[in-house]
Design an enzyme around this catalytic site. Sequence first.
Site, short mmCIF file in Angstrom:
data_model
loop_
_atom_site.label_atom_id
_atom_site.label_comp_id
_atom_site.label_asym_id
_atom_site.label_seq_id
_atom_site.Cartn_x
_atom_site.Cartn_y
_atom_site.Cartn_z
N GLU A 157 0.83 -1.20 0.00
CA GLU A 157 0.00 0.00 0.00
C GLU A 157 0.87 1.25 0.00
O GLU A 157 0.90 2.02 0.97
CB GLU A 157 -0.96 -0.04 1.18
N HIS A 188 -17.29 -11.09 5.55
CA HIS A 188 -15.96 -10.54 5.79
C HIS A 188 -15.29 -11.34 6.88
O HIS A 188 -15.85 -11.51 7.97
CB HIS A 188 -16.05 -9.06 6.18
N GLU A 190 -11.90 -11.01 8.76
CA GLU A 190 -10.63 -10.39 9.14
C GLU A 190 -9.95 -11.28 10.16
O GLU A 190 -10.53 -11.64 11.18
CB GLU A 190 -10.87 -8.99 9.71
N HIS A 192 -7.71 -9.39 0.89
CA HIS A 192 -7.02 -8.16 1.28
C HIS A 192 -5.76 -8.50 2.06
O HIS A 192 -5.66 -9.54 2.70
CB HIS A 192 -7.96 -7.28 2.11
N GLU A 193 -4.79 -7.56 1.99
CA GLU A 193 -3.44 -7.81 2.49
C GLU A 193 -2.90 -9.12 1.88
O GLU A 193 -2.51 -10.06 2.59
CB GLU A 193 -3.40 -7.87 4.02
N GLU A 200 -6.63 -6.91 -2.88
CA GLU A 200 -6.25 -5.53 -2.59
C GLU A 200 -4.79 -5.35 -3.02
O GLU A 200 -4.50 -5.27 -4.19
CB GLU A 200 -6.47 -5.22 -1.10
N GLU A 224 -9.44 3.85 0.86
CA GLU A 224 -9.53 4.10 2.30
C GLU A 224 -8.48 5.11 2.78
O GLU A 224 -8.71 5.85 3.74
CB GLU A 224 -9.39 2.79 3.07
#
Length: 646
Positions: free
Chosen positions: A150, A353, A355, A426-427, A445, A451
């Site tokens: 990122e 989701h 996480e 993501h990540e 991602e 974001e």
Amino acid sequence: MRRVEFRLTDAGVPQYRYVSGEGSEKMLLDWSNLGMETEQTSLCSGFSFISTCERSEAFSTTSRDTTWETVWGEERFIRDHHNEMTVSLRHSSGVLMNIVFRIFDDGMAFRYVFPEQECKDIVIIDELTEYRFAADHEAWSIPWRTEYYEGLWTKAPLSEKHDTLCSPLTLKLSDGGYAFLHEAALTDYPAENFYIKDGAVRLYLTPWLDLNGVETPFKAYLKTPFQTPWRMLILTRTLPELVASRIMLNLNEPCAIADTEWIRPTKFMGIWWGMHMKSMTWEQGLKHGATTENMERYMRFAKEHGINAVLAEGWNKGWEDWKNFEFTTPYDDWDMDYLSRLSDSLGVQIIGHNETGGNAASYERDLDSIYRYHAANGIHVIKTGYVAPIIRTMDGLQWNKGQSGVRHYRKVIETAAKYHIAIDNHEPVMPTGLQRTYPNLMSQEGVRGQEWNAWSADGGSPCEHVTVLPFTRIMAGPVDYTPGVFAFENPVMPNTRVHSTLMNQLGLFVCFYSPLQMACDLPENYMKHPNAFAFIEQVPCNWERSILVDGEIGEYCIFARQERGGDNWYIGGINADAPREAVIPLSMLEEGKTYHASIWRDGEEADWQTNPYDYEIDNAYVATGDTLRIRMASGGGFAVSLTQIN
């Protein structure tokens, strides 16, 4: 005609070069070293050709020219046209190593293959691959320690790139051409990185960490037979040709999932942006976002406006400390049974989701029960997350893009496929085309996404950021950037904002490819500009053909895409700081047909800093041979829908 040449030096060092023999020879890559440094022996010299009597018998060649159909993608049909050469080598230690080269019209690739042999275990300390370019080209890159990839991509000559760099690497060549260095088919091996030494681009493999989280000399533990990922170079004369290359997908194995009918590109909204704007929380409380009531509101809005699905973040227990997530236990204010039935009745999917807080090992141990729970509740898309600089894998604390992390991500998509679940990771580790083999790996991602424009201390990503990504990160694969912000005020962090106009946000839906495409803002913000939201309602996220009409890295880009299975086209443009006029020849349209063009464009007073909401909608009838001219403001853009009417 371009070709790859191979040789062994007098010391037995394997080398290759990439040349063009049209007229006077043009050196694309000068003689570059190949090889491996292993714990057992140094496989950098001391090689000989395997041959019974003639050196030529160590070389075998094949050709391929086929066309295959994608499950989803930027193109429906992809041609795989290449020549292949396998070089068979024996090291003085007795280790057998083959090098397989493939050459395409727009580039080349190679990989190391360790066949079945007496040596069963090989520990890689270093991969000695080089790309020795003949000139000092301009490169876009991010440092390899950039968390989750990122970062802002920076431009400099290769000779001035002093950091170790993440793959991929995009080059503008001194003769005006373009190149893209990356890898394909990353499987059970560490992700590659690059560094510059003695004028060559060299590989640095992501290392293993020891029990204390300290980097070790070891990069990969292999058992023969084994083949590494492909080392890939796209090389084209123009930027549109670079973007159109499908070498990476062609280097991956064909689809391993027999029935793919359940894998469907999806446009979605989500209970997500409110958390970043601090109007909602992930954890349960007074401002909890993922409640039954709020989810129902989003789902009914999605149904009304033709949006296929709604993401819910923060529905499950564990967000209080980010340590003990429970992936099958909702918060008290989330009624999974009711929402599952509502999803069925409305025809609006729930995107789950998961996480992990970086605890990949705990997640991996429970994958079957987690995915069984989601599938039983009608959830067939899951966004996974690994927010931790170093994740905890089954091998302890490791880099997410080390060999152990790569193994984990592969385990996730293979297990998800058993339960007809698609993954938005993501990540992640940087994509390498694995979506061809496992098309349920739909988006990832690995980017400084939207974001950052809500809370980044530097004020948000500069305008040029989105005009760099299509030629760098997105060349590696679909991106979950989350476009579609319609409200630019930020009361929580007033010095941070989205550096774009409203029309730029529309253009992103065409310029940034993802089969899982999120419209990220709140429903109430979309209803402040319903005429602009109309474009998001209609734009597809699965394509028959895709074309880069025009662009310059870091300045602007314009994409045209034809909807899959249909006649209509969509065009999007995004711009950096300098206002400009976009010139768009409509040569892609079908000859003899008329199209109705709806054009969402920046108004005359539009500017990302002073007037981001100023826009106009024009209508016209057009045909192939016509040209659109559209002004793009500073940080601006546009979107066009072209509907065939006869």
